[in-house]
Design an enzyme around this catalytic site. Structure first.
Site, PDB file in Angstrom:
ATOM      1  CE  LYS A  53      -1.661   0.169  10.343  1.00 46.32           C
ATOM      2  NZ  LYS A  53      -1.160  -0.134   9.087  1.00 46.32           N
ATOM      3  NE  ARG A  69      -4.438  -8.375   7.717  1.00 50.45           N
ATOM      4  CZ  ARG A  69      -3.317  -8.006   8.409  1.00 50.45           C
ATOM      5  NH1 ARG A  69      -2.880  -8.637   9.456  1.00 50.45           N
ATOM      6  NH2 ARG A  69      -2.777  -6.863   7.908  1.00 50.45           N
ATOM      7  CG  ASP A 119      -9.575  -2.062  11.799  1.00 55.18           C
ATOM      8  OD1 ASP A 119      -9.403  -0.609  11.505  1.00 55.18           O
ATOM      9  OD2 ASP A 119      -8.417  -2.460  12.013  1.00 55.18           O
ATOM     10  CB  CYS A 157      -3.468 -16.436  15.404  1.00 56.86           C
ATOM     11  SG  CYS A 157      -3.576 -15.069  14.037  1.00 56.86           S
ATOM     12  NE  ARG A 199      -3.549   0.311   2.869  1.00 59.54           N
ATOM     13  CZ  ARG A 199      -3.734  -0.321   4.329  1.00 59.54           C
ATOM     14  NH1 ARG A 199      -2.946   0.264   5.147  1.00 59.54           N
ATOM     15  NH2 ARG A 199      -4.537  -1.085   4.348  1.00 59.54           N
ATOM     16  CE1 TYR A 200       0.469   4.067   4.028  1.00 62.45           C
ATOM     17  CE2 TYR A 200       0.768   1.869   4.973  1.00 62.45           C
ATOM     18  CZ  TYR A 200       0.079   2.836   5.090  1.00 62.45           C
ATOM     19  OH  TYR A 200      -1.116   3.402   5.929  1.00 62.45           O
ATOM     20  NE  ARG A 241       5.328   2.064   6.156  1.00 57.73           N
ATOM     21  CZ  ARG A 241       4.862   3.231   5.584  1.00 57.73           C
ATOM     22  NH1 ARG A 241       5.244   3.579   4.879  1.00 57.73           N
ATOM     23  NH2 ARG A 241       3.898   4.061   6.400  1.00 57.73           N
ATOM     24  CB  CYS A 247      -8.356 -11.090  18.969  1.00 60.32           C
ATOM     25  SG  CYS A 247      -6.472 -11.383  19.174  1.00 60.32           S
ATOM     26  CG  ASP A 296      -5.805   0.505   8.409  1.00 58.78           C
ATOM     27  OD1 ASP A 296      -5.829   1.005   7.396  1.00 58.78           O
ATOM     28  OD2 ASP A 296      -4.800  -0.299   8.763  1.00 58.78           O
ATOM     29  CB  CYS A 315      -9.367 -10.798  14.415  1.00 56.60           C
ATOM     30  SG  CYS A 315      -8.060 -11.150  13.300  1.00 56.60           S
TER      31      CYS A 315
HETATM   32  C1  LIG Z   1      -0.185  -0.782   8.756  1.00 54.68           C
HETATM   33  C2  LIG Z   1       0.274  -1.167   7.375  1.00 54.68           C
HETATM   34  C3  LIG Z   1       1.838  -0.918   7.404  1.00 54.68           C
HETATM   35  C4  LIG Z   1       2.747  -0.431   8.451  1.00 54.68           C
HETATM   36  O1  LIG Z   1       2.342   0.984   8.647  1.00 54.68           O
HETATM   37  P1  LIG Z   1       3.116   1.595   9.612  1.00 54.68           P
HETATM   38  O2  LIG Z   1       2.631   2.986   9.740  1.00 54.68           O
HETATM   39  O3  LIG Z   1       4.642   1.871   8.931  1.00 54.68           O
HETATM   40  O4  LIG Z   1       3.669   0.840  10.668  1.00 54.68           O
HETATM   41  C5  LIG Z   1       2.399  -1.137   6.027  1.00 54.68           C
HETATM   42  N1  LIG Z   1       1.466  -1.600   4.832  1.00 54.68           N
HETATM   43  C6  LIG Z   1       0.020  -1.906   5.357  1.00 54.68           C
HETATM   44  C7  LIG Z   1      -0.824  -2.386   4.136  1.00 54.68           C
HETATM   45  C8  LIG Z   1      -0.376  -1.673   6.469  1.00 54.68           C
HETATM   46  O5  LIG Z   1      -1.828  -1.901   6.771  1.00 54.68           O
HETATM   47  S1  SF4 Z   2      -5.906  -9.934  16.126  1.00 52.06           S
HETATM   48 FE1  SF4 Z   2      -6.364 -11.359  14.377  1.00 52.06          FE
HETATM   49  S2  SF4 Z   2      -4.421 -11.683  13.509  1.00 52.06           S
HETATM   50 FE2  SF4 Z   2      -3.667 -10.583  15.295  1.00 52.06          FE
HETATM   51  S3  SF4 Z   2      -3.521 -12.587  16.859  1.00 52.06           S
HETATM   52 FE3  SF4 Z   2      -5.497 -11.812  17.207  1.00 52.06          FE
HETATM   53  S4  SF4 Z   2      -6.665 -13.169  15.784  1.00 52.06           S
HETATM   54 FE4  SF4 Z   2      -4.646 -13.198  14.935  1.00 52.06          FE
END
Ligand SMILES: *Cc1c(COP(=O)(O)O)cnc(C)c1O
Ligand code: SF4
Length: 348
Positions: free
Chosen positions: A315, A113, A271, A104, A91-92, A95, A108, A308, A111
């Site tokens: 974010k 995801r 989220d 996991c 996305r960025y 990174r 959670c 996010d 979560c």
């Molecule tokens: C959160 C996230 C990151 C890392 O973001 P930082 O602000 O650098 O911690 C990088 N890529 C994606 C897709 C993310 O969701």
């Molecule tokens: S938040 Fe989601 S991805 Fe993170 S440890 Fe919990 S269940 Fe796993």
């Protein structure tokens, strides 16, 4: 491990009934919840949930998860909107996040995801190869973030292989892991794992933890092993109604983390995951908590409160805001809520 820690994880509703964490009469409805959203507590979190409401609420399913709200989303942070190859989110520009596994140690209840974790385990070898090839041919990628699921559920041997592969790519200057393992399954932080991580010269570990009670003696020892090995530690927490939605709860967490040499990095606004609406606070509530912490807690212990943006837009910090601009200059609010004037220098 203390004498009361059960030997195996809790993975069924009857396990939770046996632990006194849910009522037998709720078994049918909670079984439906557990069919929709995977259930697992490590032995450590199983034991800790019996002692702490702040922990139990994060892992023990409730009927509230069956409630869907109009704002709920399947992919709350848009992982899939920026996936050049499967398992990689770019996305960025500088990174990427690499989803090395969907498994996991704990699941959670909030979560972000939750629609994808738990189902398919490790990223298949051909997809991992394709992801590494993408990273290798994209020189703009300066940092690789291993996430999941939880990357530290992989064996030390697999992690050693992966870290060695990434360390061999010259433009990858930094490797970061986002994990809950040091807290929820501290015995996985072994010498072999640390040696595997240390193959990269700049490896950072970001620990997901939401409540001071999670920081058991075993978790503290695991964090100390990482810090003693020279691995910089950060934390990320999710603001959760009924778990940590007070200045007192977060102050206790952030102070404990700093003592453990973990710098609080992000406090995530919860989220829009499906069936997790009961965990969400309003942004205004989150801002009020952060405002209460500012001035009362060292700057080193204060994370950035972030959202996010739903849909995969990234974010951003969401306050509270201390600055307001007007034609004459700025009004700055101090930690006690008092406004002060500030004027920029005249343009030269
Ligand atoms: C959160 C996230 C990151 C890392 O973001 P930082 O602000 O650098 O911690 C990088 N890529 C994606 C897709 C993310 O969701
Ligand atoms: S938040 Fe989601 S991805 Fe993170 S440890 Fe919990 S269940 Fe796993």
């Amino acid at each position: 491990m203390d004498g009361n820690t059960p030997l195996r994880p809790a993975q069924t509703i009857p396990d939770l009934v046996a632990d006194g964490l849910t009522l037998a009469e709720d078994t049918p409805v909670l079984t439906r919840v557990a069919q929709d959203f995977r259930l697992r507590l490590t032995p450590q979190m199983r034991a800790a949930s019996q002692l702490s409401e702040g922990i139990a609420r994060q892992f023990v399913p409730t009927a509230a998860e069956l409630i869907e709200r109009p704002e709920d989303r399947f992919d709350p942070i848009g992982d899939d909107t920026h996936a050049p190859v499967p398992g990689l989110t770019h996305r960025y520009p500088d990174r990427v996040i690499l989803h090395v596994t969907k498994t996991c140690e704990v699941y959670c209840r909030f979560c972000f995801r939750r629609e994808t974790v738990g189902d398919t385990g490790h990223l298949p070898p051909d997809q991992l190869e394709a992801a590494i090839a993408y990273i290798a041919r994209t020189p703009a990628i300066w940092e690789v973030i291993l996430t999941g699921g939880d990357p530290l559920v992989l064996s030390a041997r697999r992690i050693a292989d992966l870290v060695a592969r990434l360390a061999a790519i010259p433009h990858v200057g930094v490797l970061r892991l986002h994990t809950r393992v040091p807290v929820v399954a501290p015995d996985r932080i072994t010498g072999a794992l640390i040696a595997a991580l240390k193959q990269h010269p700049s490896v950072w570990v970001v620990v997901h933890t939401n409540h001071a009670d999670e920081l058991t003696d075993d978790a503290r020892a695991a964090l100390a092993r990482l810090a003693d090995a020279g691995i910089p530690l950060l934390s990320q927490s999710v603001l959760l109604r009924g778990v940590n939605d007070s200045a007192e709860a977060l102050e206790a967490l952030f102070r404990a983390l700093i003592r453990l040499r973990v710098k609080p990095y992000y406090l995530h606004h919860c989220d829009l995951a499906r069936g997790a609406g009961h965990f969400r606070t309003t942004i205004e509530e989150g801002q009020a908590i952060m405002a209460a912490l500012r001035g009362r807690l060292s700057g080193t212990a204060l994370p950035t409160y972030v959202l996010d943006i739903p849909g995969g837009y990234g974010k951003v910090p969401i306050g509270p805001e201390y600055l307001a601009q007007d034609p004459q200059g700025w009004t700055v609010t101090d930690p006690n809520g008092q406004p002060h004037r500030y004027e920029d220098p005249e343009p030269r």
